[in-house]
Design an enzyme around this catalytic site. Structure first.
Site, PDB file in Angstrom:
ATOM      1  N   SER A 415       0.611  -0.783  -0.070  1.00  0.00           N
ATOM      2  CA  SER A 415       0.089  -0.061  -0.150  1.00  0.00           C
ATOM      3  C   SER A 415       0.908   1.238   0.101  1.00  0.00           C
ATOM      4  CB  SER A 415      -0.902   0.034   1.199  1.00  0.00           C
ATOM      5  OG  SER A 415      -1.861   0.794   1.063  1.00  0.00           O
ATOM      6  N   PRO A 416       0.353   2.283  -0.830  1.00  0.00           N
ATOM      7  CA  PRO A 416       1.068   3.344  -0.434  1.00  0.00           C
ATOM      8  C   PRO A 416       1.514   4.062   0.854  1.00  0.00           C
ATOM      9  CG  PRO A 416      -0.668   3.762  -2.114  1.00  0.00           C
ATOM     10  CD  PRO A 416      -0.775   2.383  -1.595  1.00  0.00           C
ATOM     11  N   GLN A 494       1.304   6.606  -6.970  1.00  0.00           N
ATOM     12  CA  GLN A 494       0.135   7.370  -6.494  1.00  0.00           C
ATOM     13  C   GLN A 494       0.291   8.820  -6.839  1.00  0.00           C
ATOM     14  OE1 GLN A 494      -1.156   7.850  -2.465  1.00  0.00           O
ATOM     15  NE2 GLN A 494      -2.765   6.404  -2.980  1.00  0.00           N
ATOM     16  N   TYR A 575      -7.268  14.886   1.017  1.00  0.00           N
ATOM     17  CA  TYR A 575      -6.391  15.685   0.067  1.00  0.00           C
ATOM     18  C   TYR A 575      -7.251  16.447  -0.807  1.00  0.00           C
ATOM     19  CZ  TYR A 575      -2.736  13.196   2.798  1.00  0.00           C
ATOM     20  OH  TYR A 575      -2.062  12.437   3.578  1.00  0.00           O
ATOM     21  N   ARG A 623      -8.005   5.956  -5.735  1.00  0.00           N
ATOM     22  CA  ARG A 623      -8.312   5.744  -4.289  1.00  0.00           C
ATOM     23  C   ARG A 623      -9.239   6.740  -3.668  1.00  0.00           C
ATOM     24  NH1 ARG A 623      -4.525   4.528   1.016  1.00  0.00           N
ATOM     25  NH2 ARG A 623      -4.441   2.413  -0.096  1.00  0.00           N
ATOM     26  N   ARG A 717       1.183  -1.533   7.053  1.00  0.00           N
ATOM     27  CA  ARG A 717       2.030  -1.718   8.326  1.00  0.00           C
ATOM     28  C   ARG A 717       2.884  -3.254   8.250  1.00  0.00           C
ATOM     29  NH1 ARG A 717      -1.924   1.730  10.003  1.00  0.00           N
ATOM     30  NH2 ARG A 717      -0.733   3.411  11.408  1.00  0.00           N
TER      31      ARG A 717
END
Length: 770
Positions: A415-416, A494, A575, A623, A717
């Protein structure tokens, strides 16, 4: 202090106990407290008659039964004589029945359970007062050392002290009714009926040699359309029996003053008030589809009695009780919520093949997983894998998946993750090592962090960018390493713009905190700061939007030249583009604000422009934050609409995240907590999805894929903890195929190293040397 006084202080002075409520939890608490100290005076009030009860059968787990056996062998022996046991679950969907074995259930009639507990309480000397309303808890608290409020989901005690307990009661969207059949099912049975009014489901299980509990459930709108809202009791029972005539073998159903109910989830901020404590449904509820209401109440009673025995006074005993039980209850409630929502969204899954549907149902709460189900019933699980397309010996996560013109060798995505380690937006050696290591680690797709499309679009001074040629050259170096040293690994970028969440410190210096100096101006759809400490952004004018769009386009062109295999447009987490989508952050009154379609307008314009600039044979994903976790924000329904819109414009998949849009959001954290949103988007729209959010084990990945809840799983993680997470997942599953090849220099480490001596002789005798 003398030995005698120390001994006297070892347990709280609980001599008089009042119990409000004569359900299993209250009765068992009374029996245990009396058994532990026969000198106690224990009085239990129950407003109903001894055999008045709600429902018919009770299911208890082996874990709960073990606790009962240890605490009170007399009760356990009485229950054991009355148990009906079975192992199978039958799932009937579109005239096809699939059976999964090895589950192990024990059930008995609710009246039988109450009778056992009544007898035990009387034998021990508990004062049982039936058909008698208990005095208010506040009054009892002055006359008794302990007041146990086991007065159920509609607890008067809880409501009387709501200012202390601070309850939250949530009603859900299905109606259900408890009924019984005069024969015993030979398995726990789930049956789905697709009627002219909508979907109805039956939950059935035996509780004696010739009786079964039958719960009929359906969504509120189906219940109303079918006329059940206006039907008399007899008509309701007859019609339910006709709908499920096959399951019932043409037999009828019976009622016990049954009525249609809406399930209520009860949560309390506190479980005790002075010497008054909540127990069972008064403190918490868990949906009947995982059969945990009585189980939780009995376990509460066990823990409460133990804590009172172990702690020196009542306040500390009640605090210990809550500390012990709250995490267990929270976990159960998360599982129950997942199960409840699965049945609420049942129409989404009707088109699944029957065996996948059965697997999906069995794993709905996330407590039963792929690996766990294999232990219970290997033949069934192998058949599900075969239907999914797994070659023999290949776990689901190691099957390929195609997005646009790109075929991923497995279903794992790195994942980013923002690293905040670039200089002037240029990724350096850290990024080469960080991303290169994870590419060597076996994932099918490795994603960059959010790469910013302009200097002012950065979150922090340490964020990477793609707005200069120097940055592009540095990214090309990383891409070349991934492709040359880990052939078959796809590398994705991304692209995003921080919007109002920009110009902040590095994460470890103060997340979301504005810079002490050197701040740059922020832009957003509306002039709303992210936190009270944040800068107020400039509200973008319509004539400023084309230039922003072109920043994304220029970055996409550079990304294509760098050699990235996939591009993801970041429209999540508050964002810039996410700020346009959420009604909490977009307060515009022009063509780019207001309705959902208007809020989508600029993100879609950016997507279209980037899609035009990005090579047509390389996939694009988006996303999304599928919920804002805040009142008035983006909902799951909105997320489905967003996904449909981006898919219609050419998105190859939707990467489904949640939250981080407003600073006061309240996520319901837990294992795989975001996956239900991906599940809904996938099964409602048919668009491929990437699931994210506390997916931490390869077992979870396999379970989600086999159930049809996602197409790819992105893990963050776990990949920080273990860059070779995917290769280790393959080794732990004894998989050595082409979807997870070890790099040549690492092949010597492809088997798990020994952790210590395992061949030492075991002691055979214990000798008394005293």
């Amino acid at each position: 202090m003398s030995d005698a006084s120390a001994e006297d202080s070892a347990a709280p002075a609980v001599r008089r106990v009042a119990v409000i409520g004569g359900g299993p939890g209250g009765l068992y608490a009374a029996a245990l407290l009396k058994r532990l100290d026969p000198a106690r005076e224990i009085t239990l009030w129950e407003k109903n008659a001894p055999d008045d009860t709600f429902g018919f059968g009770v299911v208890l787990s082996d874990e709960t039964l073990g606790g009962i056996e240890h605490a009170d062998p007399v009760v356990y022996a009485a229950l054991r004589e009355r148990f009906v046991r079975w192992d199978d679950i039958d799932i009937v969907h579109r005239d096809t029945r699939h059976t999964s074995g090895g589950h192990g259930f024990a059930a008995l009639g609710r009246r039988a359970l109450l009778a056992v507990l009544h007898e035990r309480c009387r034998d021990l000397g508990v004062d049982l007062r039936f058909r008698t309303e208990a005095p208010p808890a506040a009054e009892l608290a002055t006359a008794y050392d302990l007041v146990v409020a086991a007065d159920g989901v509609h607890s008067a005690t809880r409501e009387a002290h709501a200012d202390v307990f601070r309850p939250s009661v949530t009603s859900h969207r299905c109606r259900y009714i408890w009924l019984a059949a005069d024969f015993a099912f030979d398995a726990f049975r789930f049956e789905i009926a697709e009627t002219e009014h909508g979907v109805m489901q039956l939950h059935g299980y035996p509780f004696s040699a010739d009786e079964s509990t039958v719960i009929i459930e359906m969504r509120e709108e189906v219940w109303r359309a079918a006329g059940f809202a206006d039907a008399e009791a007899g008509e309701t029972i007859d019609r339910c029996a006709k709908v499920f005539a096959d399951a019932l073998h043409g037999r009828g159903l019976r009622s016990n003053n049954s009525s249609w109910l809406t399930f209520r989830t009860v949560v309390n901020d506190r479980w005790s008030h002075g010497n008054t404590v909540l127990l069972g449904d008064a403190a918490h509820t868990a949906h009947f589809s995982i059969g945990s209401g009585t189980k939780l109440a009995v376990e509460d009673a066990l823990a409460l009695a133990a804590c009172l025995q172990e702690q020196p006074d009542v306040p500390r005993a009640l605090a210990a009780y809550e500390a012990e039980r709250r995490p267990v209850v929270a976990s159960t409630q998360r599982a129950a919520q997942a199960s409840l929502q699965w049945f609420e969204e049942l129409p989404l899954y009707l088109g699944q093949p029957p065996r996948q549907f059965a697997f999906n149902l069995l794993t709905r709460s996330r407590r039963v997983t792929h690996d766990n189900l294999r232990l219970r019933d290997e033949r069934f699980t192998t058949a599900v894998e075969r239907d999914f397309g797994c070659p023999e010996g290949t776990p689901p996560m190691f099957t390929p998946f195609t997005l646009g013109g790109l075929t991923l060798r497995n279903r794992v995505v790195v994942s980013p993750m923002d690293m905040y380690s670039a200089r002037d937006g240029v990724p350096g050696d850290f990024h080469l090592v960080h991303l290169g290591a994870r590419a060597l680690g076996g994932a099918g797709l490795v994603m960059t962090e959010m790469v910013c499309v302009s200097e002012r679009g950065r979150i922090t001074p340490g964020c990477a960018g793609l707005y200069t040629d120097e940055q592009a050259e540095a990214w090309a170096r990383v891409a070349d390493f991934v492709h040359s040293q880990s052939p078959g690994t796809a590398f994705g970028v991304q692209l995003g713009h921080a919007g109002r969440k920009g110009s902040t410190k590095l994460m470890w210096e103060g997340i979301d905190e504005p810079l002490d100096e050197g701040n740059w101006p922020l832009v957003a759809p509306s002039a709303l700061p992210y936190t009270s400490r944040s800068q107020v952004p400039h509200a973008l004018r319509t004539d400023e939007l084309p230039a922003l769009r072109e920043e994304f386009v220029a970055a996409a062109r550079r990304a294509a030249r760098c050699g990235f295999d996939l591009l993801e447009l970041h429209c999540a987490h508050g964002y810039l583009l996410s700020g346009f989508l959420s009604p909490l952050t977009n307060r515009r009154t022009d063509a780019y604000g207001g309705s959902l379609q208007a809020r989508l307008r600029f993100p879609l314009e950016v997507f279209d422009a980037v899609r035009e600039a990005w090579p047509s044979d390389r996939p694009m994903t988006v996303r999304l934050s599928a919920t804002d976790w805040a009142e008035g924000g983006t909902t799951a329904d909105d997320a489905v609409a967003f996904a449909r819109a981006f898919a219609a414009h050419g998105a190859d998949a939707i990467d489904v995240s949640t939250g981080q849009v407003v600073s006061d959001d309240a996520p319901a954290y837990g294992r795989s907590y975001q996956t239900p949103y991906a599940d809904r988007i996938r099964n409602e729209t048919g668009v491929p999805v990437i699931a994210v959010g506390a997916i931490s084990s390869w077992d979870d990945v396999n379970s989600l894929l086999l159930a049809g809840r996602t197409d790819l799983c992105a893990l963050a993680r776990p990949h920080l903890y273990d860059p070779h997470w995917t290769l280790h997942a393959a080794a732990e599953q004894d998989y050595q195929g082409p979807a997870a090849p070890w790099p040549h220099p690492y092949r010597a480490g492809s088997r798990r190293p020994q952790t210590g001596r395992t061949d030492a002789p075991k002691p055979r005798l214990s000798l008394d040397t005293a």
